[in-house]
Write an enzyme that holds these catalytic residues in place. Structure first.
Site, PDB file in Angstrom:
ATOM      1  N   GLU A 143      -4.524 -13.083  13.494  1.00  0.00           N
ATOM      2  CA  GLU A 143      -4.257 -11.841  13.444  1.00  0.00           C
ATOM      3  C   GLU A 143      -5.445 -10.946  13.832  1.00  0.00           C
ATOM      4  O   GLU A 143      -5.324  -9.665  14.330  1.00  0.00           O
ATOM      5  CB  GLU A 143      -3.851 -11.522  12.074  1.00  0.00           C
ATOM      6  CG  GLU A 143      -3.118 -10.066  12.058  1.00  0.00           C
ATOM      7  CD  GLU A 143      -2.119  -9.768  10.856  1.00  0.00           C
ATOM      8  OE1 GLU A 143      -1.020 -10.110  10.835  1.00  0.00           O
ATOM      9  OE2 GLU A 143      -2.933  -9.363   9.819  1.00  0.00           O
ATOM     10  N   HIS A 149      -3.217 -39.351   8.294  1.00  0.00           N
ATOM     11  CA  HIS A 149      -1.876 -40.384   8.408  1.00  0.00           C
ATOM     12  C   HIS A 149      -0.475 -39.543   9.136  1.00  0.00           C
ATOM     13  O   HIS A 149       0.283 -39.765   9.003  1.00  0.00           O
ATOM     14  CB  HIS A 149      -1.411 -41.097   7.294  1.00  0.00           C
ATOM     15  CG  HIS A 149      -2.376 -41.992   6.410  1.00  0.00           C
ATOM     16  ND1 HIS A 149      -2.303 -43.229   7.005  1.00  0.00           N
ATOM     17  CD2 HIS A 149      -3.184 -41.729   5.626  1.00  0.00           C
ATOM     18  CE1 HIS A 149      -3.160 -43.806   6.276  1.00  0.00           C
ATOM     19  NE2 HIS A 149      -3.881 -42.726   5.310  1.00  0.00           N
ATOM     20  N   LYS A 208       8.843  -5.619  14.218  1.00  0.00           N
ATOM     21  CA  LYS A 208       9.238  -4.823  12.945  1.00  0.00           C
ATOM     22  C   LYS A 208      10.161  -3.658  13.508  1.00  0.00           C
ATOM     23  O   LYS A 208      11.140  -3.304  12.774  1.00  0.00           O
ATOM     24  CB  LYS A 208       8.305  -4.467  12.356  1.00  0.00           C
ATOM     25  CG  LYS A 208       7.317  -5.430  11.665  1.00  0.00           C
ATOM     26  CD  LYS A 208       6.487  -5.111  10.451  1.00  0.00           C
ATOM     27  CE  LYS A 208       5.517  -4.024  11.092  1.00  0.00           C
ATOM     28  NZ  LYS A 208       4.376  -3.801   9.940  1.00  0.00           N
ATOM     29  N   LYS A 249       0.749  -1.158  -0.184  1.00  0.00           N
ATOM     30  CA  LYS A 249       0.102  -0.182  -0.033  1.00  0.00           C
ATOM     31  C   LYS A 249       0.764   1.128   0.035  1.00  0.00           C
ATOM     32  O   LYS A 249       0.712   2.159  -0.835  1.00  0.00           O
ATOM     33  CB  LYS A 249      -1.052  -0.054   1.157  1.00  0.00           C
ATOM     34  CG  LYS A 249      -2.050   1.003   1.291  1.00  0.00           C
ATOM     35  CD  LYS A 249      -2.737   1.159   2.565  1.00  0.00           C
ATOM     36  CE  LYS A 249      -3.802   0.140   2.041  1.00  0.00           C
ATOM     37  NZ  LYS A 249      -4.966  -0.079   3.368  1.00  0.00           N
ATOM     38  N   GLY A 305      -5.489  -5.911   5.378  1.00  0.00           N
ATOM     39  CA  GLY A 305      -4.638  -6.856   4.270  1.00  0.00           C
ATOM     40  C   GLY A 305      -5.026  -8.164   4.378  1.00  0.00           C
ATOM     41  O   GLY A 305      -5.208  -8.855   3.353  1.00  0.00           O
ATOM     42  N   ARG A 306      -5.625  -8.689   5.347  1.00  0.00           N
ATOM     43  CA  ARG A 306      -6.179 -10.175   5.497  1.00  0.00           C
ATOM     44  C   ARG A 306      -7.439 -10.451   4.933  1.00  0.00           C
ATOM     45  O   ARG A 306      -7.991 -11.319   4.763  1.00  0.00           O
ATOM     46  CB  ARG A 306      -6.156 -10.872   7.019  1.00  0.00           C
ATOM     47  CG  ARG A 306      -6.758  -9.850   7.989  1.00  0.00           C
ATOM     48  CD  ARG A 306      -6.592 -10.245   9.269  1.00  0.00           C
ATOM     49  NE  ARG A 306      -7.023  -9.524  10.447  1.00  0.00           N
ATOM     50  CZ  ARG A 306      -6.479  -8.321  11.189  1.00  0.00           C
ATOM     51  NH1 ARG A 306      -5.250  -7.960  10.571  1.00  0.00           N
ATOM     52  NH2 ARG A 306      -6.892  -7.740  11.852  1.00  0.00           N
ATOM     53  N   GLU A 361      10.205  -6.400   3.658  1.00  0.00           N
ATOM     54  CA  GLU A 361      10.161  -7.213   2.982  1.00  0.00           C
ATOM     55  C   GLU A 361       9.861  -7.240   1.505  1.00  0.00           C
ATOM     56  O   GLU A 361      10.521  -7.901   0.594  1.00  0.00           O
ATOM     57  CB  GLU A 361       9.426  -8.596   3.636  1.00  0.00           C
ATOM     58  CG  GLU A 361       9.756  -8.870   5.133  1.00  0.00           C
ATOM     59  CD  GLU A 361       8.944  -8.068   6.140  1.00  0.00           C
ATOM     60  OE1 GLU A 361       8.891  -8.673   7.162  1.00  0.00           O
ATOM     61  OE2 GLU A 361       8.347  -7.117   5.686  1.00  0.00           O
TER      62      GLU A 361
END
Length: 777
Positions: free
Chosen positions: A587, A618, A738, A439, A501-502, A445
């Site tokens: 979050e 399994h 951060k 944004k 964001g999510r 990152e």
């Protein structure tokens, strides 16, 4: 609402209430405690009427609570109960953040408070980021020791002014703000301002404090008094009648077995089901009775769930800590619908972006869009992190059946260089398009990976800088940064601060999805979202799929003590769905304070996890069936396979039905013995059962169905958050790490040995890394 704003400084504490003409103040200093501050405020504000309190605190704050004692005041600030002391709702923020909020005029603004210390806050497109830059290393101390009050007293006015100019220049170079505001009590000691700076009025601290409450319009703590809601809506969760009734009810049914519940009600498996918009939910294998469900719905009513749903769809600012609307539902609203945010209908803007995305996707998919060398694009690499990665990855994998198999899609999120290297190892730069999703176009990152992608592209195309514009597009709102990177802003697709964001996979963040499956399938995905949105908005709670799922999660988390939820899709295309839900759920609801900033005394957000069936059978099903932990499970399955192959699908669905049956009913000691099992093995082969599960069935996995499933869980998360009274739309928990990383990066990269001020463990790890990182391998 009448608000009392308290600006706590190193030498004075200033207070101002709504409607009062002038602030009052009293002395602060190095011995002032939180308790003394409250007493002083009460005396100073005598005769003023106020309903809530805003406090500007001279130190780091997380989730509305101080996380470190102020270095320039007395002890006892961390852990102090401000709400109880003031007997009113309290919002506590970093003092620089409060003044910054009052000074903010838009864009990217850096605020620096020149007071006893150095306060610092960055605001980017309305997002407030307290920075605590004053504690960063500078010369033989920190920024604060040179430009705070101690620096002024120790080095004199002339040197202090030079130091201020140097520090401001360094921070502007590092953070590249569009606007710099200098505030604090010592700003008037400057004879001239550093270039690009303006002076902030200290009265802006009061404005910022008022804004903390004025921008909350959804009936949060401190603003409910005038809404006409009952007093029940203002009670703490555990004091509400429905909660207490559920506690008493739990004691009665906690040991009731699903075998008994089914034996006593022959139609239970038919009654306890719900179906809407093509999604069928069987919740009969849950440890609930009709009374349980009625009490859970009553709890939802007492918590104001219906009002909160309406507030979200209305565009109210229900993200209270960031004073933002939460209208991801607008991203999938049809043309002609209206959702108003800050007086503006946002739906036309949404469709303008969708139309631009569709035009771009059509050109790329048809080959009309050419790369720098004239070759068509065959590879798409999405660069993002968090919601800018998890949603697109999940959607691509889920809808791979509908994707253009002539194109290759890769996703890069991790700052670990391996992620980028492996994603691009076998790609031709001339045929590769990068989507950079950030944004602000400053995400560490993402921009690190984007810069590596730029270098990779230029190295493969002979260093032609103009090639960038043909091989990069952006999902961002920062046109200047996008242009500086070399991307044509005509190929910049925007989104809005009312989209978390999510919750953004159906916004421009989904550009890679649209490129993969085409505009028509993407619009079908949006239609599926919208259908579930409308169901959630209008359906009665007893038939409302997201509400049922959300309330059952509260039941198990808060009364049975279940700490996790397993999501088990019996569809290989949904292999990334559990990972996507991890961010969506954890979050959102991984919070320890209420929206009003009060510590909760009940569990919130459980851990979500899972793996596609039958793989998980399994792997970890052993623990679910016979372990000591209660793990509610959501099974997701489809009546028709997208890839029919012999008996495969019948076998797959047989496992779904068998697992839910085995979890519910288990296998008794008598049943095991009747099979002739040796006595010594009987205990090992007993299945206790009574393990709860939901089964979610749909016809087949289509783009429309995927939209419905994602929205189902989005609104289930919303339901949980309303009951727990947490802000499901902020994520302050990701910030501290951060900030500390930004401090550590230069310490790792420094050519000279840095002065470290961390704990002994962190200091030791940094030194160890520095000693060995350049060693010959």
């Amino acid at each position: 609402m009448r608000v009392l704003v308290v600006d706590v400084g190193g030498t004075r504490v200033k207070v101002l209430a709504t409607g009062e003409k002038a602030p009052r103040e009293f002395a602060s200093g190095p011995t002032l405690t939180a308790e003394q501050m409250v007493a002083g405020v009460r005396t100073a504000a005598a005769g003023w009427k106020y309903d809530a309190v805003s406090i500007g605190y001279p130190g780091p704050v997380l989730h509305g609570r101080p996380v470190a004692e102020p270095h320039n005041l007395g002890p006892g600030w961390v852990g102090f109960d401000y709400r109880t002391a003031f007997e009113r709702p309290v919002k506590l923020v970093n003092d620089a953040a409060m003044q910054a909020r009052g000074s903010y005029q838009g864009g990217k603004m850096l605020f620096l408070g020149l007071g006893t210390g150095l306060g610092s806050t960055l605001i980017v497109e309305g997002i407030v980021e307290p920075m605590e830059l004053g504690h960063l290393p500078y010369r033989d101390g920190t920024f604060e020791t040179y430009v705070g009050l101690r620096g002024l007293e120790k080095h004199g006015l002339t040197q202090w002014r030079r130091d201020v100019a140097d520090v401001v220049r360094r921070l502007i170079a590092a953070l590249e703000p569009e606007d710099v505001v200098l505030g604090g009590g010592n700003v008037h000691q400057l004879d001239e301002l550093p270039p690009g700076c303006r002076v902030g009025d200290n009265a802006n601290a009061f404005l910022g404090g008022f804004r903390l409450w004025e921008e909350s319009q959804d009936g949060q703590t401190g603003s409910e008094e005038g809404t006409g809601r009952s007093m029940t809506g203002m009670l703490p969760l555990t004091a509400r009648p429905a909660w207490k009734a559920l506690q008493a009810h739990y004691e009665k049914v906690r040991d009731l077995h699903l075998r008994t519940l089914f034996a006593d009600d022959a139609r239970r498996g038919e009654r306890l089901t719900a179906e809407a918009v093509g999604i069928f939910l069987d919740y009969s294998k849950n440890r609930v009775t009709d009374d349980t469900l009625a009490l859970l719905r009553r709890l939802a009513d007492e918590c104001g769930l219906r009002e909160r749903i309406d507030a979200m769809f209305r565009g109210d600012k229900i993200n209270v800590t960031e004073a933002r609307a939460v209208v991801h539902v607008a991203l999938r609203a049809p043309r002609g619908a209206s959702i108003v945010v800050d007086g503006k209908d946002v739906v036309p803007e949404v469709h303008a972006v969708l139309d631009a995305m569709a035009d771009f996707a059509t050109r790329v998919r048809s080959g009309a869009w050419k790369g720098h060398t004239g070759k068509r694009i065959r590879n798409v690499v999405n660069i993002g992190i968090g919601g800018s990665d998890l949603g697109p990855v999940m959607a691509y994998e889920a809808l791979k059946h509908y994707s253009d198999r002539a194109m290759t899609f890769r996703f890069v999120s991790n700052v670990d260089g391996t992620d980028f290297v492996e994603a691009t190892r076998d790609l031709d730069p001339a045929e590769t398009l990068f989507i950079v999703s950030s944004k602000t176009f400053t995400t560490l990152e993402t921009m690190t990976n984007a810069e590596s992608a730029r270098q990779w592209l230029l190295a493969g195309l002979g260093g032609e800088v103009k090639a960038v514009a043909k091989h990069f597009v952006a999902v961002s709102t920062n046109a200047r940064k996008v242009s500086e990177f070399g991307i044509d802003t005509a190929n910049m697709f925007g989104f809005w601060d009312w989209v978390g964001g999510r919750y953004s996979m159906d916004s421009a963040i989904g550009l890679s999805t649209m490129l993969a499956v085409g505009p028509d399938n993407f619009r079908a995905l949006l239609d599926g979202f919208h259908q579930m949105d409308e169901h959630f908005r209008t359906a009665p709670f007893e038939r409302n799929l997201p509400v049922l799922l959300g309330l059952l999660t509260v039941w198990y988390s808060d009364f049975f003590g279940a700490e996790t939820v397993a999501v088990l899709p019996y569809e290989q295309y949904l292999k990334r769905f559990p990972a996507y839900l991890q961010q969506l759920t954890m979050e959102s609801n991984g919070k320890h304070v209420t929206r009003g900033g009060v510590d909760v005394d009940y569990p919130t957000g459980p851990i979500y996890w899972g793996e596609p069936g039958t793989n998980g059978q399994h792997s970890f099903y052993q623990l679910i069936h016979q372990g000591t932990r209660l793990i509610p499970c959501d099974f997701i399955a489809f009546r028709h396979s997208l890839n029919p192959l012999g008996r495969h699908h019948d076998m797959l669905l047989a496992n779904v039905f068998a697992q839910t049956e085995a979890l519910a009913f288990g296998k008794t000691r008598e049943q095991v013995k009747a099979e002739g099992t040796p006595d010594g093995l009987v205990p090992h082969r007993v299945f206790q059962g009574n393990r709860p599960s939901n089964t979610i069935l749909a016809d087949r996995l289509t783009p429309e169905t995927l939209g419905k499933l994602v929205a189902l869980y989005e609104h289930s998360v919303f339901t949980q958050g309303v009951v727990w009274d947490v802000d499901s739309f902020d994520q302050w928990g990701v910030e501290l790490g951060k900030v500390l990383a930004q401090r550590i990066i230069p310490e790792l990269e420094s050519a000279t040995e840095p002065t470290l001020g961390h704990d002994s463990s962190t200091n030791n790890m940094i030194r160890r890394y520095r000693m060995r990182k350049d060693a010959v391998r």
